[in-house]
Write a protein that holds these residues in place. Structure first.
Motif, PDB file in Angstrom:
ATOM      1  N   UNK A   1     145.032 -78.832  32.311  1.00 54.85           N
ATOM      2  CA  UNK A   1     144.100 -78.295  33.308  1.00 54.85           C
ATOM      3  C   UNK A   1     144.392 -76.831  33.598  1.00 54.85           C
ATOM      4  N   UNK A   2     145.663 -76.462  33.623  1.00 53.54           N
ATOM      5  CA  UNK A   2     146.026 -75.060  33.853  1.00 53.54           C
ATOM      6  C   UNK A   2     145.482 -74.163  32.742  1.00 53.54           C
ATOM      7  N   UNK A   3     145.517 -74.638  31.519  1.00 53.66           N
ATOM      8  CA  UNK A   3     144.962 -73.855  30.419  1.00 53.66           C
ATOM      9  C   UNK A   3     143.451 -73.668  30.591  1.00 53.66           C
ATOM     10  N   UNK A   4     142.775 -74.722  31.038  1.00 52.52           N
ATOM     11  CA  UNK A   4     141.332 -74.626  31.284  1.00 52.52           C
ATOM     12  C   UNK A   4     141.047 -73.631  32.406  1.00 52.52           C
ATOM     13  N   UNK A   5     141.842 -73.713  33.473  1.00 51.40           N
ATOM     14  CA  UNK A   5     141.672 -72.800  34.608  1.00 51.40           C
ATOM     15  C   UNK A   5     141.864 -71.359  34.157  1.00 51.40           C
ATOM     16  N   UNK A   6     142.904 -71.112  33.376  1.00 52.00           N
ATOM     17  CA  UNK A   6     143.154 -69.749  32.899  1.00 52.00           C
ATOM     18  C   UNK A   6     141.978 -69.229  32.090  1.00 52.00           C
ATOM     19  N   UNK A   7     141.409 -70.091  31.248  1.00 53.88           N
ATOM     20  CA  UNK A   7     140.252 -69.681  30.451  1.00 53.88           C
ATOM     21  C   UNK A   7     139.037 -69.387  31.314  1.00 53.88           C
ATOM     22  N   UNK A   8     138.807 -70.217  32.327  1.00 48.57           N
ATOM     23  CA  UNK A   8     137.656 -70.011  33.212  1.00 48.57           C
ATOM     24  C   UNK A   8     137.801 -68.709  34.013  1.00 48.57           C
ATOM     25  N   UNK A   9     138.987 -68.476  34.541  1.00 49.93           N
ATOM     26  CA  UNK A   9     139.209 -67.252  35.320  1.00 49.93           C
ATOM     27  C   UNK A   9     139.065 -66.024  34.428  1.00 49.93           C
ATOM     28  N   UNK A  10     139.595 -66.098  33.220  1.00 43.73           N
ATOM     29  CA  UNK A  10     139.475 -64.974  32.296  1.00 43.73           C
ATOM     30  C   UNK A  10     138.010 -64.664  32.001  1.00 43.73           C
ATOM     31  N   UNK A  11     137.192 -65.701  31.802  1.00 44.20           N
ATOM     32  CA  UNK A  11     135.771 -65.472  31.510  1.00 44.20           C
ATOM     33  C   UNK A  11     135.062 -64.815  32.683  1.00 44.20           C
ATOM     34  N   UNK A  12     135.414 -65.226  33.905  1.00 49.47           N
ATOM     35  CA  UNK A  12     134.788 -64.608  35.079  1.00 49.47           C
ATOM     36  C   UNK A  12     135.194 -63.147  35.183  1.00 49.47           C
ATOM     37  N   UNK A  13     136.478 -62.860  34.995  1.00 48.88           N
ATOM     38  CA  UNK A  13     136.949 -61.473  35.060  1.00 48.88           C
ATOM     39  C   UNK A  13     136.260 -60.622  34.005  1.00 48.88           C
ATOM     40  N   UNK A  14     136.167 -61.146  32.794  1.00 48.87           N
ATOM     41  CA  UNK A  14     135.508 -60.394  31.715  1.00 48.87           C
ATOM     42  C   UNK A  14     134.035 -60.177  32.029  1.00 48.87           C
ATOM     43  N   UNK A  15     133.360 -61.197  32.576  1.00 47.91           N
ATOM     44  CA  UNK A  15     131.951 -61.061  32.941  1.00 47.91           C
ATOM     45  C   UNK A  15     131.748 -60.026  34.044  1.00 47.91           C
ATOM     46  N   UNK A  16     132.638 -60.054  35.038  1.00 51.94           N
ATOM     47  CA  UNK A  16     132.521 -59.088  36.142  1.00 51.94           C
ATOM     48  C   UNK A  16     132.699 -57.661  35.628  1.00 51.94           C
TER      49      UNK A  16
END
Length: 297
Positions: free
Chosen positions: A90-105
């Motif tokens: 789950x931590x790996x999934x969270x890291x991926x989701x947060x990274x995508x949001x940061x990149x999108x922003x």
């Protein structure tokens, strides 16, 4: 490990269920701030709980086991191994989701800044020649307001004042930071999706109220909002803080009534929902450290 390590996840469900409902009854400025920081605290607590659950696997590491045997200590398995492995995944999934949001922003902000390139530093309003009716705020230093010629042509002079006051409110109160924080919280904890949506709606309501205060006419503000929404339809830039979307019908209805009260007691109750997960995660941390060191809890 005590049950406290799971409480942030359970309280996330409660916050998502009741937070947006309570927020709609409060003054938008207070509700947006309270829900955002509550979501951030809750997301941080749930992420840390996942870290604790994954770290519990260290109790089975050979060096720790050997050291415990030498000291005559008995290591207690804090959580089932399967839960620890699931938490790590789950931590790996969270890291991926947060990274995508940061990149999108970051990509969105670069695209928005490019729209204002070439204009003098002190320029607040950028008018773009376009047949699409759009208006949005571009956060930054300095913040800019981009309005298309089609949007200006669709509004009467008094309604243009409303539009500019709305966008200035987005910039003055840094609504972009609140929306980004809510997005990151929901990326770290998908259970907080309803809170993210509520914050996005509330910053629009907040800007509506500030515009109504500035022009001194709630009816004109509601009319400007309706006209802008009808002109814009669904032609809108992704990720910008903009005038013509976000549950327009509810926003217009809210402008036709008195401004909502602050309800400080409700705000404190919501903040408590964000504090409790942090306290639970802190207690679970103490439990895990005690278990791994062989200290009775």
């Amino acid at each position: 490990m005590s049950f406290d390590v799971y409480t942030p996840l359970l309280l996330s469900v409660l916050l998502a269920a009741v937070g947006p409902s309570i927020g709609r009854r409060m003054a938008p400025a207070l509700a947006a701030r309270v829900l955002t920081w509550t979501a951030v605290l809750t997301a941080a607590a749930t992420t840390w709980s996942l870290v604790l659950l994954a770290t519990a696997l260290l109790g089975d590491a050979p060096p720790l086991v050997a050291e415990a045997r030498e000291d005559g200590r008995r290591l207690v398995d804090p959580v089932p191994e399967l839960i620890g492995i699931a938490a790590g995944a789950a931590l790996l999934v969270v890291a991926g989701r947060v990274y995508r949001v940061v990149r999108s922003e970051r990509a969105t902000r670069r695209a928005l800044r490019s729209l204002c390139a070439g204009h003098p530093a002190g320029t607040e309003l950028v008018v773009a020649a376009s047949p699409a009716a759009r208006a949005f705020a571009v956060p930054g230093r300095p913040g800019r307001i981009v309005v298309t010629s089609a949007m200006l042509g669709a509004l009467e002079p008094a309604e243009r004042r409303v539009l500019l006051a709305h966008e200035r409110a987005h910039l003055a109160h840094r609504h972009g930071m609140l929306v980004t924080a809510a997005r990151l919280a929901a990326a770290a904890n998908p259970l907080l999706g309803p809170v993210r949506s509520a914050v996005t709606f509330l910053v629009e309501r907040w800007a509506d109220e500030r515009a109504a205060d500035e022009v001194g006419d709630r009816r004109t503000t509601a009319r400007a909002l309706a006209r802008a929404a009808l002109s814009a339809h669904d032609a809108r830039p992704c990720g910008a803080l903009h005038f013509s979307d976000r549950a327009v019908t509810r926003r217009i209805a809210a402008l036709q009534t008195a401004p909502p009260p602050h309800l400080w007691s409700a705000a404190l109750a919501v903040l408590a929902l964000g504090t409790l997960p942090a306290l639970g995660a802190a207690d679970a941390t103490s439990d895990l450290l005690g278990l791994l060191s062989g200290v009775p809890i």
